[in-house]
Design an enzyme around this catalytic site. Structure first.
Site, short mmCIF file in Angstrom:
data_model
loop_
_atom_site.label_atom_id
_atom_site.label_comp_id
_atom_site.label_asym_id
_atom_site.label_seq_id
_atom_site.Cartn_x
_atom_site.Cartn_y
_atom_site.Cartn_z
N SER A 8 0.85 -1.20 0.00
CA SER A 8 0.00 0.00 0.00
C SER A 8 0.88 1.24 0.00
O SER A 8 2.02 1.20 0.50
CB SER A 8 -0.90 0.01 1.24
OG SER A 8 -1.60 1.24 1.37
N TYR B 52 -2.00 -0.61 10.30
CA TYR B 52 -2.05 -0.88 8.86
C TYR B 52 -0.78 -0.40 8.17
O TYR B 52 -0.16 -1.13 7.40
CB TYR B 52 -3.27 -0.21 8.25
CG TYR B 52 -3.47 -0.51 6.78
CD1 TYR B 52 -3.95 -1.76 6.38
CD2 TYR B 52 -3.19 0.44 5.80
CE1 TYR B 52 -4.15 -2.04 5.03
CE2 TYR B 52 -3.38 0.17 4.46
CZ TYR B 52 -3.85 -1.08 4.08
OH TYR B 52 -4.03 -1.36 2.74
#
Length: 244
Positions: free
Chosen positions: A128, A141
């Site tokens: 990501s 995350y």
């Protein structure tokens, strides 16, 4: 194109979103595709697995090998996102994020390596842009995706001698069903769409198929001299500086 004719691919989290787009792209190019996630998949051969259960991950690989006899492409796409700052996040939630987003890919690669060594296979991890930057309240995350980027490089370094390549893609805002539902829930949907588009130099958000196209390239033989790389797929978002 049939770049993956006669090859077998495993895509985790392949039932929806980016994972489904990847699975469709690989199948369209000739691969026999398996997906793995918690629920059944009516489109592909699949293995049901809880990615927070480390004992289940060896069974995912063995199920694919039992059914197909080989593994050529492993795409680690499954993941989860929890919103909380470091101060507010419980240790249990922190560990769950790292287990699903980082430890599960590690274990899948570990169990897949003997089979990928035989086929001179490829690994593509879905990281990501939050492994590079971070949105508010995404501590776990962001940490897990940064770790996945580091793991990608380590695998490339350690197993290039085995003929195995490992790269990662780092998507930005992609129009998955989850993100589209989020947009639909905004008080002013059109204003939100305009604003989210403006943060991207290309003027729009991305489509799952655009991530899938890059994953297919990185998994294919034509990218044979590329390994240990992290490719952002973000419409230029991470390249644009904010105004002073």
């Amino acid at each position: 194109m049939t770049r993956f004719e006669g090859k077998t691919a495993l895509v985790t989290g392949g039932r929806s979103g980016i994972g489904r787009a990847i699975a469709l792209r690989l199948r369209d190019e000739g691969a026999r595709v398996f997906t793995a996630q918690r629920s059944e998949d009516t489109e592909f051969e699949h293995v049901c697995a809880d990615f927070s259960d480390s004992a289940a991950l060896a069974k995912v690989i063995s199920a694919v090998i039992t059914a197909s006899g080989r593994l050529d492409v492993l795409v680690n796409n499954a993941g989860l996102m929890q919103e909380a700052s470091v101060e507010d996040m419980t240790l249990e939630d922190w560990q769950r994020s790292l287990t699903v987003n980082l430890t599960a890919p590690f274990l899948l690669v570990k169990h897949a390596l003997p089979h990928l060594r035989v086929t001179k296979g490829t690994i593509v991890n879905v990281g990501s842009i939050e492994g590079i930057g971070c949105n508010p309240h995404h501590a776990a995350y962001a940490a897990s995706k940064a770790g996945l980027h580091g793991l990608t490089r380590a695998i490339a370094v350690d197993h290039g001698q085995d003929g195995i390549r490992c790269n990662a893609v780092a998507p930005g805002w992609i129009d998955t069903d989850l993100n589209l539902d989020f947009i639909s829930a905004q008080p002013d949907v059109e204003a939100f769409r305009r604003n989210i588009g403006k943060i991207h130099p290309v003027g729009r958000t991305g489509a799952p198929k655009e991530v899938a196209a890059l994953v297919a390239f990185l998994a294919a033989e034509e990218s044979g001299f590329i390994t240990g790389q992290i490719y952002t797929v973000d419409g230029g978002r991470m390249s644009r500086l904010s105004l002073p």
